[in-house]
Design a protein around this motif. Sequence first.
Motif, PDB file in Angstrom:
ATOM      1  N   GLY A 292      53.297  43.437  66.656  1.00 36.08           N
ATOM      2  CA  GLY A 292      52.978  42.606  65.503  1.00 36.08           C
ATOM      3  C   GLY A 292      53.782  43.031  64.301  1.00 36.08           C
ATOM      4  O   GLY A 292      54.670  43.881  64.386  1.00 36.08           O
ATOM      5  N   LEU A 293      53.466  42.457  63.156  1.00 34.41           N
ATOM      6  CA  LEU A 293      54.217  42.759  61.938  1.00 34.41           C
ATOM      7  C   LEU A 293      54.100  44.224  61.525  1.00 34.41           C
ATOM      8  O   LEU A 293      55.028  44.775  60.941  1.00 34.41           O
ATOM      9  CB  LEU A 293      53.772  41.850  60.792  1.00 34.41           C
ATOM     10  CG  LEU A 293      54.278  40.401  60.873  1.00 34.41           C
ATOM     11  CD1 LEU A 293      53.716  39.583  59.728  1.00 34.41           C
ATOM     12  CD2 LEU A 293      55.788  40.343  60.872  1.00 34.41           C
ATOM     13  N   LYS A 294      52.969  44.866  61.837  1.00 37.09           N
ATOM     14  CA  LYS A 294      52.846  46.296  61.511  1.00 37.09           C
ATOM     15  C   LYS A 294      53.906  47.107  62.249  1.00 37.09           C
ATOM     16  O   LYS A 294      54.467  48.057  61.707  1.00 37.09           O
ATOM     17  CB  LYS A 294      51.443  46.816  61.859  1.00 37.09           C
ATOM     18  CG  LYS A 294      50.392  46.374  60.881  1.00 37.09           C
ATOM     19  CD  LYS A 294      49.048  46.979  61.209  1.00 37.09           C
ATOM     20  CE  LYS A 294      48.019  46.514  60.202  1.00 37.09           C
ATOM     21  NZ  LYS A 294      46.695  47.041  60.473  1.00 37.09           N
ATOM     22  N   TYR A 295      54.176  46.722  63.489  1.00 36.77           N
ATOM     23  CA  TYR A 295      55.217  47.396  64.265  1.00 36.77           C
ATOM     24  C   TYR A 295      56.580  47.212  63.593  1.00 36.77           C
ATOM     25  O   TYR A 295      57.346  48.161  63.440  1.00 36.77           O
ATOM     26  CB  TYR A 295      55.250  46.849  65.695  1.00 36.77           C
ATOM     27  CG  TYR A 295      56.366  47.434  66.530  1.00 36.77           C
ATOM     28  CD1 TYR A 295      56.253  48.710  67.071  1.00 36.77           C
ATOM     29  CD2 TYR A 295      57.533  46.718  66.756  1.00 36.77           C
ATOM     30  CE1 TYR A 295      57.278  49.258  67.825  1.00 36.77           C
ATOM     31  CE2 TYR A 295      58.564  47.255  67.514  1.00 36.77           C
ATOM     32  CZ  TYR A 295      58.426  48.532  68.046  1.00 36.77           C
ATOM     33  OH  TYR A 295      59.449  49.067  68.788  1.00 36.77           O
ATOM     34  N   VAL A 296      56.864  46.002  63.157  1.00 33.76           N
ATOM     35  CA  VAL A 296      58.139  45.707  62.483  1.00 33.76           C
ATOM     36  C   VAL A 296      58.240  46.496  61.184  1.00 33.76           C
ATOM     37  O   VAL A 296      59.292  47.043  60.856  1.00 33.76           O
ATOM     38  CB  VAL A 296      58.310  44.186  62.253  1.00 33.76           C
ATOM     39  CG1 VAL A 296      59.540  43.883  61.402  1.00 33.76           C
ATOM     40  CG2 VAL A 296      58.393  43.445  63.582  1.00 33.76           C
ATOM     41  N   ASP A 297      57.137  46.580  60.435  1.00 32.72           N
ATOM     42  CA  ASP A 297      57.134  47.366  59.193  1.00 32.72           C
ATOM     43  C   ASP A 297      57.465  48.829  59.446  1.00 32.72           C
ATOM     44  O   ASP A 297      58.220  49.448  58.696  1.00 32.72           O
ATOM     45  CB  ASP A 297      55.774  47.266  58.488  1.00 32.72           C
ATOM     46  CG  ASP A 297      55.552  45.927  57.815  1.00 32.72           C
ATOM     47  OD1 ASP A 297      56.552  45.227  57.530  1.00 32.72           O
ATOM     48  OD2 ASP A 297      54.381  45.573  57.590  1.00 32.72           O
ATOM     49  N   LYS A 298      56.902  49.375  60.521  1.00 34.84           N
ATOM     50  CA  LYS A 298      57.184  50.781  60.856  1.00 34.84           C
ATOM     51  C   LYS A 298      58.603  50.957  61.384  1.00 34.84           C
ATOM     52  O   LYS A 298      59.253  51.961  61.124  1.00 34.84           O
ATOM     53  CB  LYS A 298      56.179  51.289  61.887  1.00 34.84           C
ATOM     54  CG  LYS A 298      54.825  51.555  61.312  1.00 34.84           C
ATOM     55  CD  LYS A 298      53.873  52.077  62.370  1.00 34.84           C
ATOM     56  CE  LYS A 298      52.490  52.253  61.774  1.00 34.84           C
ATOM     57  NZ  LYS A 298      51.491  52.575  62.771  1.00 34.84           N
ATOM     58  N   TYR A 299      59.083  49.970  62.152  1.00 28.92           N
ATOM     59  CA  TYR A 299      60.411  50.048  62.760  1.00 28.92           C
ATOM     60  C   TYR A 299      61.520  49.896  61.714  1.00 28.92           C
ATOM     61  O   TYR A 299      62.563  50.517  61.814  1.00 28.92           O
ATOM     62  CB  TYR A 299      60.542  48.963  63.839  1.00 28.92           C
ATOM     63  CG  TYR A 299      61.695  49.159  64.778  1.00 28.92           C
ATOM     64  CD1 TYR A 299      61.561  49.940  65.918  1.00 28.92           C
ATOM     65  CD2 TYR A 299      62.924  48.556  64.537  1.00 28.92           C
ATOM     66  CE1 TYR A 299      62.619  50.136  66.797  1.00 28.92           C
ATOM     67  CE2 TYR A 299      63.990  48.742  65.410  1.00 28.92           C
ATOM     68  CZ  TYR A 299      63.828  49.527  66.540  1.00 28.92           C
ATOM     69  OH  TYR A 299      64.877  49.700  67.402  1.00 28.92           O
ATOM     70  N   TYR A 300      61.286  49.036  60.716  1.00 26.24           N
ATOM     71  CA  TYR A 300      62.268  48.788  59.650  1.00 26.24           C
ATOM     72  C   TYR A 300      61.661  49.102  58.281  1.00 26.24           C
ATOM     73  O   TYR A 300      61.503  48.206  57.448  1.00 26.24           O
ATOM     74  CB  TYR A 300      62.732  47.331  59.651  1.00 26.24           C
ATOM     75  CG  TYR A 300      63.385  46.881  60.927  1.00 26.24           C
ATOM     76  CD1 TYR A 300      64.601  47.418  61.340  1.00 26.24           C
ATOM     77  CD2 TYR A 300      62.794  45.909  61.720  1.00 26.24           C
ATOM     78  CE1 TYR A 300      65.196  47.009  62.510  1.00 26.24           C
ATOM     79  CE2 TYR A 300      63.387  45.486  62.892  1.00 26.24           C
ATOM     80  CZ  TYR A 300      64.589  46.041  63.284  1.00 26.24           C
ATOM     81  OH  TYR A 300      65.182  45.626  64.454  1.00 26.24           O
ATOM     82  N   PRO A 301      61.335  50.353  58.011  1.00 30.54           N
ATOM     83  CA  PRO A 301      60.714  50.659  56.716  1.00 30.54           C
ATOM     84  C   PRO A 301      61.671  50.439  55.543  1.00 30.54           C
ATOM     85  O   PRO A 301      61.218  50.267  54.409  1.00 30.54           O
ATOM     86  CB  PRO A 301      60.330  52.135  56.854  1.00 30.54           C
ATOM     87  CG  PRO A 301      61.273  52.685  57.874  1.00 30.54           C
ATOM     88  CD  PRO A 301      61.536  51.555  58.830  1.00 30.54           C
ATOM     89  N   VAL A 302      62.978  50.413  55.806  1.00 31.59           N
ATOM     90  CA  VAL A 302      63.953  50.259  54.720  1.00 31.59           C
ATOM     91  C   VAL A 302      64.050  48.812  54.228  1.00 31.59           C
ATOM     92  O   VAL A 302      64.531  48.555  53.135  1.00 31.59           O
ATOM     93  CB  VAL A 302      65.365  50.752  55.140  1.00 31.59           C
ATOM     94  CG1 VAL A 302      65.342  52.248  55.397  1.00 31.59           C
ATOM     95  CG2 VAL A 302      65.878  49.995  56.338  1.00 31.59           C
ATOM     96  N   ILE A 303      63.608  47.853  55.050  1.00 33.34           N
ATOM     97  CA  ILE A 303      63.649  46.441  54.643  1.00 33.34           C
ATOM     98  C   ILE A 303      62.284  46.110  54.041  1.00 33.34           C
ATOM     99  O   ILE A 303      61.277  46.070  54.738  1.00 33.34           O
ATOM    100  CB  ILE A 303      63.963  45.515  55.831  1.00 33.34           C
ATOM    101  CG1 ILE A 303      65.282  45.915  56.506  1.00 33.34           C
ATOM    102  CG2 ILE A 303      64.024  44.060  55.356  1.00 33.34           C
ATOM    103  CD1 ILE A 303      65.593  45.142  57.778  1.00 33.34           C
ATOM    104  N   HIS A 304      62.269  45.868  52.743  1.00 38.73           N
ATOM    105  CA  HIS A 304      60.998  45.712  52.040  1.00 38.73           C
ATOM    106  C   HIS A 304      60.437  44.297  52.087  1.00 38.73           C
ATOM    107  O   HIS A 304      59.234  44.114  52.088  1.00 38.73           O
ATOM    108  CB  HIS A 304      61.140  46.175  50.586  1.00 38.73           C
ATOM    109  CG  HIS A 304      61.522  47.622  50.492  1.00 38.73           C
ATOM    110  ND1 HIS A 304      60.671  48.636  50.869  1.00 38.73           N
ATOM    111  CD2 HIS A 304      62.674  48.225  50.108  1.00 38.73           C
ATOM    112  CE1 HIS A 304      61.275  49.808  50.713  1.00 38.73           C
ATOM    113  NE2 HIS A 304      62.493  49.581  50.246  1.00 38.73           N
TER     114      HIS A 304
END
Length: 192
Positions: free
Chosen positions: A121-133
């Motif tokens: 889900g989006l939480k996974y994407v947030d953790k995977y790409y923390p540099v993209i805000h």
Amino acid sequence: MTDLNIVVAGDCEKHDFILVAAILLKSYFNNDVMIISDNSRHYQYFEGEVSGIRIADSSAADKPDIVLYDWHYGYPEDLEEEVVVFATTYERQAMENVDKLLDQKQMPALLLVIEEECGLGLKYVDKYYPVIHSKISYISSPERRIDWIQDGRVDLKVDKDFAEAVNDFLIEICNVPKKDIKKLWQYARKRG
């Protein structure tokens, strides 16, 4: 209006999003809009034009003020002052493509996440790409993508989450004022 070159780069199917964004941009700015893609697989069925939007490949010489690049492999060459958006699904090859793009190019203004039903889900994407805000997402619709290709036209009666993602894109990337969004959809649907 100054030139607006928007690159949506990512190894995933996003032609439905690009088509709606282009139609709304044409309606809002009342300018010619072109879609350029390095993969004509989905656009070939529109025979070079849909709803007043020209569709071309990367060899197009005569470009209007507004160009949306639907890029799958790497990144388009020789662009200046483009706005960069990366796009991904949860599929491994799509996320690895974003990893490569992050290594090659500057930070994107936005990450477009095309969600599918799966354990991620989006939480996974947030953790995977923390540099993209900044991230926007919508749920993938194979029916929408396939139906539009079969019909050769775009239907602006779309799912709410898809419309909201397009709205966020227009506001954040294309500088369309939030107050104009509702009227823009109404106007574009009437012009059909």
